[in-house]
Scaffold this active site. Structure first.
Site, short mmCIF file in Angstrom:
data_model
loop_
_atom_site.label_atom_id
_atom_site.label_comp_id
_atom_site.label_asym_id
_atom_site.label_seq_id
_atom_site.Cartn_x
_atom_site.Cartn_y
_atom_site.Cartn_z
N GLY A 142 1.25 -0.94 -0.12
CA GLY A 142 -0.04 -0.42 -0.09
C GLY A 142 0.69 1.03 -0.24
N SER A 177 4.99 3.22 5.13
CA SER A 177 3.76 2.57 4.66
C SER A 177 3.85 1.60 5.51
CB SER A 177 4.18 2.38 3.20
OG SER A 177 4.07 4.19 2.73
N HIS A 193 -35.11 -32.05 6.34
CA HIS A 193 -35.02 -32.65 4.84
C HIS A 193 -35.50 -31.31 3.64
CE1 HIS A 193 -32.32 -35.31 6.57
NE2 HIS A 193 -32.95 -35.50 8.12
N SER A 203 -41.76 -9.02 -12.80
CA SER A 203 -42.47 -9.43 -13.82
C SER A 203 -42.04 -8.61 -14.76
CB SER A 203 -42.53 -10.49 -14.03
OG SER A 203 -42.51 -10.87 -15.67
N SER A 204 -41.61 -8.88 -15.81
CA SER A 204 -41.50 -7.24 -17.07
C SER A 204 -42.38 -7.79 -17.99
CB SER A 204 -40.03 -7.04 -17.64
OG SER A 204 -39.40 -8.23 -18.04
N LYS A 221 -46.75 -10.22 -10.50
CA LYS A 221 -46.19 -11.14 -10.23
C LYS A 221 -45.09 -10.59 -9.12
CE LYS A 221 -42.84 -15.17 -11.55
NZ LYS A 221 -42.24 -14.66 -10.33
N GLU A 241 -33.29 -11.92 -1.61
CA GLU A 241 -32.42 -12.34 -3.11
C GLU A 241 -31.27 -11.57 -2.84
OE1 GLU A 241 -35.15 -11.69 -6.24
OE2 GLU A 241 -35.31 -14.01 -5.96
#
Length: 461
Positions: A100, A135, A183, A313-314, A319, A326
């Protein structure tokens, strides 16, 4: 002077530097040598460097190493750096010399040039701004200071905010009995509040882990100069400078007891990154669970309803997607990747100096910032708006064959297994099968299949 440039000199010769730039020849060389990623050090790191240079100047004034007018000009210029006034002057890529040094000289040159303007006479980047420093001890110090300040001021408050939001939902949902799952398959009943309390406890433990690990960052390498021996610095310089850093930040920093460890190793940073990695692991699980619990609305679990914060959604009208889950999962993936980067970087403490500090610093600070920001956003944009879908939770619970587990003390495991299989095969409730087969009197059926009671410990009397 070339058009739009001025000529600056360093030990390697002359360099053309942009005319209005506060930095000098060494910074310009690094600009030209490292056109790698376009990523620069962030605000926290520059703030730490400015604070270190200001504190060092005032200490050198106290120790008689700098004249008052020089030290005061440096202190003013460095404070401006710490406050963010000259962030555009920090132009170097993260991928540079591993110590650095380029960035340390960037701040030395900016502070020196600005201090020269303030003083009206020359202030030298090395002889004055960097006096008593290298440094090799400044950059490790900046890593610890910037990271611990970020942990205390950003990350821990963000995690506490998320914990509070999850705890509030745990209390709100405590009366909602639903299917447990192991599970990804149906298991014995659980209360939705118990699930959310588990999430809150994960975050609580994350706060504790980060706090314990980050405490190691209180040790600063300042005072070791080139290789840890403290050559060219006053014996009191480190302690006095660190005291000033502590006063400015409100954090009890202290001089590292072993400067050779502090400069050659970055174990404290790696340990902190490990705690961040564990937090990321926790948040990934929480976000993914909430995403699954809200899946649907017709073909998923849909025991909870997530707040609709943007169209999903597009092409598909109406939706809505679990976007905050996410986003959190992507943050966690990045933090996990940064942990690997920090681990590799930390292992490259060759002899007396680590040689991958810039990327380690960037990865550590990025992880802290990402986790802090997503914790707050997820709490406010997702957790706070979660609602329970009582009807769906009840529907799935009534058809859950694992409820037959509660029959074990009454009719035995084998008989209960037959009930569970028949209920699952026919798509009816366990209660219905038990009643049809007259395996228990009605009052005992009620006691045995009390789903709320199944969420509490104990056996039938």
């Amino acid at each position: 002077m070339a058009d739009g440039y001025r000529i600056e000199k360093d030990s390697l010769g002359e360099m053309q530097v942009p005319e209005e730039a506060l930095y000098g020849a060494q910074t310009q060389r690094a600009v030209e040598n490292f056109p790698i990623s376009g990523q620069r050090f962030g605000r926290r790191f520059i703030e730490a460097l400015g604070l270190i240079k200001k504190s060092a100047a005032l200490t050198n004034l106290e120790l008689g190493n700098l004249d008052a007018d020089i030290a005061e000009a440096i202190a003013q210029a460095a404070e401006e750096v710490a406050d963010g006034k000259w962030d555009d002057e920090f132009v170097l890529d993260i991928y540079q010399t591993g110590s650095g040094t380029s960035t340390n000289m960037n701040v030395n040159e900016v502070v020196a040039h600005r201090a020269t303007q303030i003083r009206g006479d020359k202030v030298h980047a090395n002889d004055h701004v960097n006096f008593g420093q290298s440094s090799n001890d400044v950059i490790p110090t900046a890593i610890h200071v910037s990271a611990l300040v970020a942990v205390k001021k950003q990350l821990l408050p963000g995690l506490e905010h998320l914990r509070s939001a999850l705890s509030a939902k745990a209390e709100e949902f405590d009366g909602v009995v639903k299917s447990g799952r192991t599970h990804l398959m149906d298991a014995t009943p659980i209360r939705l509040g118990q699930e959310f309390r588990g999430y809150a406890t994960q975050v609580t433990k994350g706060v504790e882990r980060v706090s314990r690990a980050a405490a190691e960052l209180e040790e600063l390498a300042l005072g070791g100069t080139a290789v840890g021996t403290g050559i060219n610095t006053h014996e009191d310089f480190a302690a006095k400078t660190i005291a000033r850093i502590s006063e400015a930040t409100g954090i009890s920093f202290r001089e590292a007891p072993d400067h050779f460890e502090a400069q050659a190793a970055k174990d404290a940073a790696v340990s902190t990154a490990g705690a961040l990695n564990t937090v990321a692991t926790s948040l990934m699980k929480i976000a993914d669970d909430i995403r699954w619990l809200g899946s649907g609305p017709t073909s998923g679990i849909h025991e909870i309803k997530l707040p609709a914060i943007q169209p999903g959604s597009s092409i598909m009208p109406g939706k809505v997607n679990p976007v905050m889950s996410e986003a959190m999962m992507m943050v966690c993936a990045r933090v996990m990747g940064n942990h690997t980067t920090i681990t590799v970087a930390g292992s490259r403490g060759n002899f007396e100096l680590n040689v991958m500090m810039p990327v380690l610093a960037q990865a550590l600070l990025e992880s802290i910032t990402l986790l802090a920001n997503i914790s707050t956003a997820f709490a406010d944009k997702c957790v706070a708006g979660i609602e329970v879908n009582i009807e769906r939770a009840k529907e799935l619970l009534e058809k859950n064959p694992s409820i037959a587990t509660a029959l074990n003390p009454y009719i035995g495991y084998d008989a209960a297994s037959v009930v569970a299989k028949e209920a699952a095969k026919r798509g009816v409730s366990v209660r219905q099968v038990v009643a049809e087969k007259e395996l228990l009197p009605d009052d005992e059926i009620d006691d045995a299949l009390d789903v709320r009671g199944m969420t509490e410990p104990g056996l039938p009397s």
